[in-house]
Design a protein around this motif. Structure first.
Motif, short mmCIF file in Angstrom:
data_model
loop_
_atom_site.label_atom_id
_atom_site.label_comp_id
_atom_site.label_asym_id
_atom_site.label_seq_id
_atom_site.Cartn_x
_atom_site.Cartn_y
_atom_site.Cartn_z
N UNK A 1 53.50 50.64 19.31
CA UNK A 1 52.51 51.32 20.14
C UNK A 1 51.26 50.45 20.22
N UNK A 2 50.72 50.33 21.42
CA UNK A 2 49.49 49.58 21.61
C UNK A 2 48.36 50.35 20.95
N UNK A 3 47.59 49.69 20.10
CA UNK A 3 46.47 50.31 19.40
C UNK A 3 45.19 49.62 19.82
N UNK A 4 44.22 50.42 20.24
CA UNK A 4 42.89 49.93 20.58
C UNK A 4 41.89 50.72 19.75
N UNK A 5 40.98 50.00 19.10
CA UNK A 5 39.95 50.63 18.28
C UNK A 5 38.61 50.08 18.73
N UNK A 6 37.78 50.94 19.31
CA UNK A 6 36.46 50.50 19.74
C UNK A 6 35.57 50.32 18.53
N UNK A 7 34.76 49.26 18.53
CA UNK A 7 33.86 49.05 17.41
C UNK A 7 33.27 47.66 17.38
N UNK A 8 32.68 47.35 16.26
CA UNK A 8 31.99 46.09 16.06
C UNK A 8 32.95 45.04 15.49
N UNK A 9 32.59 43.78 15.59
CA UNK A 9 33.51 42.73 15.17
C UNK A 9 33.67 42.55 13.66
N UNK A 10 32.79 43.15 12.86
CA UNK A 10 32.90 42.93 11.42
C UNK A 10 34.00 43.80 10.81
N UNK A 11 34.73 43.20 9.90
CA UNK A 11 35.88 43.87 9.27
C UNK A 11 35.45 45.09 8.47
N UNK A 12 34.23 45.11 7.94
CA UNK A 12 33.77 46.25 7.15
C UNK A 12 33.68 47.52 8.00
N UNK A 13 33.30 47.38 9.26
CA UNK A 13 33.23 48.57 10.13
C UNK A 13 34.61 48.99 10.61
N UNK A 14 35.57 48.08 10.55
CA UNK A 14 36.93 48.40 10.99
C UNK A 14 37.68 49.23 9.96
N UNK A 15 37.42 49.03 8.68
CA UNK A 15 38.18 49.70 7.61
C UNK A 15 38.18 51.22 7.74
#
Length: 138
Positions: A28-42
């Protein structure tokens, strides 16, 4: 949960990849809006994991809405057939972390009348929008 090829796209300010947890049939295609830093992605990926745990009841809800689209029309199909006609193609977690977009695509061999993409928005656990009218009887 395994996310494949998760990459940040600066132009759209979103992470983009594929996840195989939502479906046993297709990635499944996954898109997560957010900032480029990995800490905000977690924490966003933690929400994706939570969604993966409840994907079957969610899909059932989406299939029920798709069924209601055709209910009372000459094109009505049994719910079991609706489940085989459409598959989960894409999931997007919006920047606010409470809004999700879901895309169901038709299988390759569906009849033309059913050959269109079904889109849904879920906010705080409730479906709030679809690209078709599922509330008005045909």
């Amino acid at each position: 949960m395994q996310v494949e090829d998760l990459r940040y796209q600066a132009k759209d300010r979103e992470w983009f990849g594929h996840v195989n947890t939502f479906s046993s049939v297709n990635a499944v295609v996954l898109t997560v809006e957010g900032d480029p830093d990995a800490a905000s992605l977690a924490p966003k990926l933690a929400l994706v994991r939570e969604l993966a745990a409840e994907v079957n009841p969610l899909l059932e809800q989406l299939y029920q809405l798709a069924y209601r689209k055709y209910e009372g029309t000459p094109w009505v199909k049994p719910l079991a057939e609706i489940r085989t006609m459409y598959y989960l193609f894409g999931v997007t977690l919006k920047r606010d972390n409470t809004t999700w977009w879901f895309v169901l695509e038709p299988e390759f061999s569906v009849e033309t009348i059913y050959n269109h993409v079904l889109r849904f928005t879920r906010v705080n656990g409730a479906i709030t929008w679809a690209n078709f009218d599922y509330e008005t009887p045909a």
